[in-house]
Design a protein around this motif. Structure first.
Motif, PDB file in Angstrom:
ATOM      1  N   GLY A 142       0.800  -1.220   0.000  1.00  0.00           N
ATOM      2  CA  GLY A 142       0.000   0.000   0.000  1.00  0.00           C
ATOM      3  C   GLY A 142       0.832   1.268   0.000  1.00  0.00           C
ATOM      4  N   SER A 143       2.141   1.154   0.221  1.00  0.00           N
ATOM      5  CA  SER A 143       3.014   2.334   0.215  1.00  0.00           C
ATOM      6  C   SER A 143       3.000   2.995  -1.151  1.00  0.00           C
ATOM      7  N   LEU A 144       2.884   4.318  -1.166  1.00  0.00           N
ATOM      8  CA  LEU A 144       2.920   5.113  -2.392  1.00  0.00           C
ATOM      9  C   LEU A 144       4.220   5.900  -2.424  1.00  0.00           C
ATOM     10  N   ARG A 172       4.662   7.561 -10.486  1.00  0.00           N
ATOM     11  CA  ARG A 172       4.116   7.199  -9.178  1.00  0.00           C
ATOM     12  C   ARG A 172       3.888   5.696  -9.139  1.00  0.00           C
ATOM     13  N   LYS A 182       2.848   2.119  -6.453  1.00  0.00           N
ATOM     14  CA  LYS A 182       2.230   1.607  -5.223  1.00  0.00           C
ATOM     15  C   LYS A 182       2.699   0.166  -5.021  1.00  0.00           C
ATOM     16  N   ILE A 232       5.669  -3.517  -7.609  1.00  0.00           N
ATOM     17  CA  ILE A 232       5.195  -2.134  -7.655  1.00  0.00           C
ATOM     18  C   ILE A 232       4.291  -1.946  -8.869  1.00  0.00           C
ATOM     19  N   LEU A 250       1.220   3.962 -11.395  1.00  0.00           N
ATOM     20  CA  LEU A 250      -0.001   4.754 -11.326  1.00  0.00           C
ATOM     21  C   LEU A 250       0.151   5.994 -12.215  1.00  0.00           C
TER      22      LEU A 250
END
Length: 85
Positions: free
Chosen positions: A19-21, A38, A40, A58, A61
């Motif tokens: 869930g880390s962005l 970007r 996630k 990863i 996004l």
């Protein structure tokens, strides 16, 4: 690093949490372009196993169109090179 149009796998002994962005900065061999996309973390692997080293999956996004074109060009060239062997 393992790369696809949807994201990448980064080998690391200290993966971020699911869930880390964050902003993924990378470049590719043969291309004079710095990607800033970007990302996630969608899964992690904390230990070496038969499938490879620890790391994190990863998901990209909001990939800019120019980056999509460059990724397609790189991945297409990589697949052709792999098929020649």
């Amino acid at each position: 690093m393992s790369l696809s149009m949807g994201g990448l796998y980064v080998k690391t002994a200290q993966p971020l949490g699911v869930g880390s962005l964050f902003l993924v900065d990378f470049n590719l061999p043969g291309f004079d372009h710095l990607f800033k996309i970007r990302g996630k973390v969608i899964w992690i692997k904390v230990a070496q196993d038969v499938n490879g080293p620890p790391g994190m999956g990863i998901k990209f996004l909001d990939v800019p169109e120019a980056d999509k074109r460059t990724l397609l060009q790189y991945i297409g060239a990589s697949q052709i090179t792999q098929q020649e062997f």
